[in-house]
Motif scaffolding. Structure first.
Motif, PDB file in Angstrom:
ATOM      1  N   GLY A   1     -25.869  14.739 -43.262  1.00 43.70           N
ATOM      2  CA  GLY A   1     -26.303  15.467 -42.073  1.00 43.70           C
ATOM      3  C   GLY A   1     -27.647  15.029 -41.546  1.00 43.70           C
ATOM      4  O   GLY A   1     -28.375  15.824 -40.949  1.00 43.70           O
ATOM      5  N   LEU A   2     -27.979  13.741 -41.733  1.00 47.39           N
ATOM      6  CA  LEU A   2     -29.265  13.228 -41.265  1.00 47.39           C
ATOM      7  C   LEU A   2     -29.138  12.581 -39.888  1.00 47.39           C
ATOM      8  O   LEU A   2     -28.309  11.686 -39.695  1.00 47.39           O
ATOM      9  N   PRO A   3     -29.945  13.005 -38.913  1.00 49.10           N
ATOM     10  CA  PRO A   3     -30.009  12.242 -37.665  1.00 49.10           C
ATOM     11  C   PRO A   3     -30.682  10.905 -37.939  1.00 49.10           C
ATOM     12  O   PRO A   3     -31.478  10.782 -38.883  1.00 49.10           O
ATOM     13  N   ALA A   4     -30.367   9.901 -37.115  1.00 51.35           N
ATOM     14  CA  ALA A   4     -30.916   8.562 -37.354  1.00 51.35           C
ATOM     15  C   ALA A   4     -31.482   7.964 -36.075  1.00 51.35           C
ATOM     16  O   ALA A   4     -30.997   8.226 -34.970  1.00 51.35           O
TER      17      ALA A   4
ATOM     18  N   ASP B   1     -21.375   1.960 -33.756  1.00 47.78           N
ATOM     19  CA  ASP B   1     -20.144   2.618 -34.212  1.00 47.78           C
ATOM     20  C   ASP B   1     -20.470   3.841 -35.070  1.00 47.78           C
ATOM     21  O   ASP B   1     -19.637   4.745 -35.208  1.00 47.78           O
ATOM     22  N   ILE B   2     -21.672   3.875 -35.642  1.00 49.07           N
ATOM     23  CA  ILE B   2     -22.085   4.986 -36.506  1.00 49.07           C
ATOM     24  C   ILE B   2     -23.042   5.915 -35.783  1.00 49.07           C
ATOM     25  O   ILE B   2     -22.867   7.137 -35.781  1.00 49.07           O
ATOM     26  N   VAL B   3     -24.083   5.330 -35.186  1.00 50.03           N
ATOM     27  CA  VAL B   3     -25.092   6.125 -34.465  1.00 50.03           C
ATOM     28  C   VAL B   3     -24.704   6.181 -32.992  1.00 50.03           C
ATOM     29  O   VAL B   3     -24.791   5.182 -32.275  1.00 50.03           O
ATOM     30  N   ILE B   4     -24.253   7.336 -32.550  1.00 50.93           N
ATOM     31  CA  ILE B   4     -23.869   7.528 -31.151  1.00 50.93           C
ATOM     32  C   ILE B   4     -25.078   8.087 -30.412  1.00 50.93           C
ATOM     33  O   ILE B   4     -25.547   9.194 -30.707  1.00 50.93           O
ATOM     34  N   HIS B   5     -25.579   7.315 -29.477  1.00 55.30           N
ATOM     35  CA  HIS B   5     -26.850   7.629 -28.812  1.00 55.30           C
ATOM     36  C   HIS B   5     -26.816   9.012 -28.159  1.00 55.30           C
ATOM     37  O   HIS B   5     -25.953   9.325 -27.346  1.00 55.30           O
ATOM     38  N   GLY B   6     -27.775   9.855 -28.563  1.00 51.35           N
ATOM     39  CA  GLY B   6     -27.890  11.184 -28.002  1.00 51.35           C
ATOM     40  C   GLY B   6     -26.974  12.212 -28.627  1.00 51.35           C
ATOM     41  O   GLY B   6     -27.084  13.404 -28.325  1.00 51.35           O
ATOM     42  N   LYS B   7     -26.060  11.766 -29.510  1.00 55.15           N
ATOM     43  CA  LYS B   7     -25.121  12.698 -30.135  1.00 55.15           C
ATOM     44  C   LYS B   7     -25.331  12.803 -31.637  1.00 55.15           C
ATOM     45  O   LYS B   7     -25.343  13.892 -32.210  1.00 55.15           O
ATOM     46  N   THR B   8     -25.494  11.655 -32.329  1.00 56.17           N
ATOM     47  CA  THR B   8     -25.738  11.679 -33.772  1.00 56.17           C
ATOM     48  C   THR B   8     -27.113  11.115 -34.122  1.00 56.17           C
ATOM     49  O   THR B   8     -27.510  11.107 -35.277  1.00 56.17           O
ATOM     50  N   GLY B   9     -27.810  10.633 -33.112  1.00 53.89           N
ATOM     51  CA  GLY B   9     -29.129  10.030 -33.312  1.00 53.89           C
ATOM     52  C   GLY B   9     -29.495   9.274 -32.054  1.00 53.89           C
ATOM     53  O   GLY B   9     -28.965   9.537 -30.971  1.00 53.89           O
ATOM     54  N   PHE B  10     -30.375   8.275 -32.201  1.00 49.67           N
ATOM     55  CA  PHE B  10     -30.796   7.498 -31.038  1.00 49.67           C
ATOM     56  C   PHE B  10     -30.822   6.007 -31.383  1.00 49.67           C
ATOM     57  O   PHE B  10     -31.185   5.620 -32.499  1.00 49.67           O
ATOM     58  N   LEU B  11     -30.427   5.209 -30.391  1.00 47.38           N
ATOM     59  CA  LEU B  11     -30.428   3.749 -30.535  1.00 47.38           C
ATOM     60  C   LEU B  11     -31.612   3.157 -29.789  1.00 47.38           C
ATOM     61  O   LEU B  11     -31.968   3.617 -28.699  1.00 47.38           O
TER      62      LEU B  11
ATOM     63  N   LEU C   1     -27.891  17.071 -34.025  1.00 45.43           N
ATOM     64  CA  LEU C   1     -27.619  15.645 -34.266  1.00 45.43           C
ATOM     65  C   LEU C   1     -27.062  15.427 -35.669  1.00 45.43           C
ATOM     66  O   LEU C   1     -26.108  14.664 -35.861  1.00 45.43           O
ATOM     67  N   GLY C   2     -27.663  16.108 -36.646  1.00 44.44           N
ATOM     68  CA  GLY C   2     -27.223  15.959 -38.033  1.00 44.44           C
ATOM     69  C   GLY C   2     -25.805  16.455 -38.250  1.00 44.44           C
ATOM     70  O   GLY C   2     -25.004  15.811 -38.945  1.00 44.44           O
ATOM     71  N   GLU C   3     -25.481  17.604 -37.651  1.00 46.38           N
ATOM     72  CA  GLU C   3     -24.126  18.143 -37.782  1.00 46.38           C
ATOM     73  C   GLU C   3     -23.106  17.216 -37.137  1.00 46.38           C
ATOM     74  O   GLU C   3     -22.018  16.983 -37.686  1.00 46.38           O
ATOM     75  N   ASN C   4     -23.452  16.665 -35.978  1.00 45.53           N
ATOM     76  CA  ASN C   4     -22.561  15.719 -35.304  1.00 45.53           C
ATOM     77  C   ASN C   4     -22.356  14.456 -36.135  1.00 45.53           C
ATOM     78  O   ASN C   4     -21.244  13.917 -36.205  1.00 45.53           O
ATOM     79  N   ALA C   5     -23.438  13.977 -36.754  1.00 47.56           N
ATOM     80  CA  ALA C   5     -23.363  12.767 -37.578  1.00 47.56           C
ATOM     81  C   ALA C   5     -22.436  12.983 -38.765  1.00 47.56           C
ATOM     82  O   ALA C   5     -21.596  12.133 -39.092  1.00 47.56           O
ATOM     83  N   LYS C   6     -22.578  14.121 -39.407  1.00 44.87           N
ATOM     84  CA  LYS C   6     -21.754  14.452 -40.572  1.00 44.87           C
ATOM     85  C   LYS C   6     -20.273  14.509 -40.188  1.00 44.87           C
ATOM     86  O   LYS C   6     -19.409  13.943 -40.862  1.00 44.87           O
TER      87      LYS C   6
END
Length: 390
Positions: free
Chosen positions: A310-313, A323-333, A359-364
């Protein structure tokens, strides 16, 4: 079905060992493992249906890595024996840039009818892939456009770990019909089990995390292409902005002494832990943000692990990372040369608990739905059946 997997290096690659663990027990798997060991008594069973067999090889240092040089005669003999004794219905190989990808091609020319799959996490020297060294980049590009293409074309199917890599492969001239996109997986259940067992307060005491401090985490090798100095600069800027932060740098490598020197002015706010095989999961558990500022990557397992906790990145927008970090949804690119944005996005996340949580919940959820090993194993089963039935 009898499968022969070829691991390309001393380290256990997830494309080989991770997959072997999660494929159904109906598969009898032999992993050929390069080693300087010579005794067959060193061979072992990883599980009931997975046998690891050491094959003589030489390991040569090159730049910040080690090149595996298989002793061709020994590898040819092992593979030929499996095929003659009907113990191999399909060969599954990892990485064209390793010379361990060549013996299966030679055996295929001899026996002709054995299906072969090769899995790759990158096309070295192609487009924006970089080792951070002009010489290594030139050698990589030369290899890929000469020997590399011939190796890839010799396999029946080419598995690539992410969409950008598939597009690069097509532009390289590889047949679209041969290409499958299947990412690496992660043991989602194992990550959940770790979380249930861990105690945040005791872990924070161990690593000297003060009350109210936000934890910024990096996990990986300490080599030039990872650009870990950016993590240090981010921490400096956040401290100057009066944020209470502590950095954990988990990993080791030739850049460690240099990085520790760079971090010396803020040494009370950064801890270099060294390499932590299992302990790193504790670091994910107490972290608030994961930063991966690499110049190039394939599909980083560390990002999958971070997301499963559940870590934002905040990570570089390169190769398989989107493919893993979706900008603005699971973290930022961050674009590769936009150094300031690493600190800007880090400050945005660490200053807004609601945003960080979302962001963390979305990433998980993203990792659980798309990168579970159980899902990945099913995709490989489909690939194997497609190969064997055509």
């Amino acid at each position: 079905m009898n499968l022969c997997f070829i691991n390309p290096s001393r380290s256990r690659r997830p494309e080989i060992y991770g997959l072997a663990e999660y494929l159904p027990r109906k598969y009898d798997i032999t992993i050929l493992q390069p080693s300087d060991k010579r005794k067959t008594s060193d061979d072992f069973h990883l599980s009931e249906n997975v046998h690891v067999k050491y094959v003589p090889s030489i390991f040569m240092p090159l730049s910040n890595s080690v090149v595996t040089v298989p002793i061709i005669r020994e590898w040819m003999r092992e593979l030929s024996n499996f095929i003659r004794l009907n113990k191999c219905d399909l060969v599954h190989v990892c990485d064209y840039e390793y010379l361990t990808s060549i013996p299966p091609i030679l055996v295929k020319r001899k026996y002709g009818n054995i299906p072969m799959v090769i899995v790759n996490d990158s096309l070295i020297g192609v487009e924006n892939y970089s080792f951070g060294s002009p010489l290594m980049d030139l050698l990589s590009k030369t290899y890929t456009y000469t020997i590399g293409i011939k190796i890839l074309e010799s396999y029946d199917k080419i598995v690539l770990l992410y969409w950008k890599l598939a597009e690069q492969a097509k532009r390289l001239g590889l047949s679209e019909e041969k290409i499958w996109i299947i990412p690496n997986g992660i043991d989602v259940e194992k990550m959940l089990d770790y979380e249930r067992q861990l105690d945040a307060e005791s872990i924070k005491r161990k690593y000297g995390i003060a009350e109210g401090e936000k934890v910024i985490l990096y996990v990986g090798r300490l080599v030039k292409m990872k650009r870990v100095e950016i993590v240090i600069e981010v921490i400096k800027k956040l401290l100057n902005a009066n944020l209470k932060v502590k950095g954990l740098i988990v990993g080791d490598g030739p850049q460690r002494a240099k990085l520790e020197k760079i971090a010396r002015p803020i040494s009370h706010h950064i801890k270099f832990t060294g390499f932590l095989p299992e302990e790193r999961f504790k670091c994910y558990y107490i972290a608030d943000l994961f930063i991966l500022p690499s110049l190039s990557e394939g599909l980083p397992t560390v990002l999958l692990e971070a997301a499963s906790f559940g870590l934002p990145a905040v990570a570089t927008n390169t190769n398989g990372i989107p493919d893993i970090v979706i900008h603005g949804k699971t973290g930022f690119l961050v674009n590769r040369w936009s150094y300031e944005q690493y600190a800007d996005f880090a400050q945005l996340i660490l200053s807004d608990d609601n945003l960080a949580k979302k962001l963390g919940e979305n990433a998980k959820k993203h990792v659980e739905n798309n990168f579970s090993w159980n899902i990945i194993a099913q995709k490989y089963e489909t690939l194997y059946e497609d190969l064997l039935n055509n």
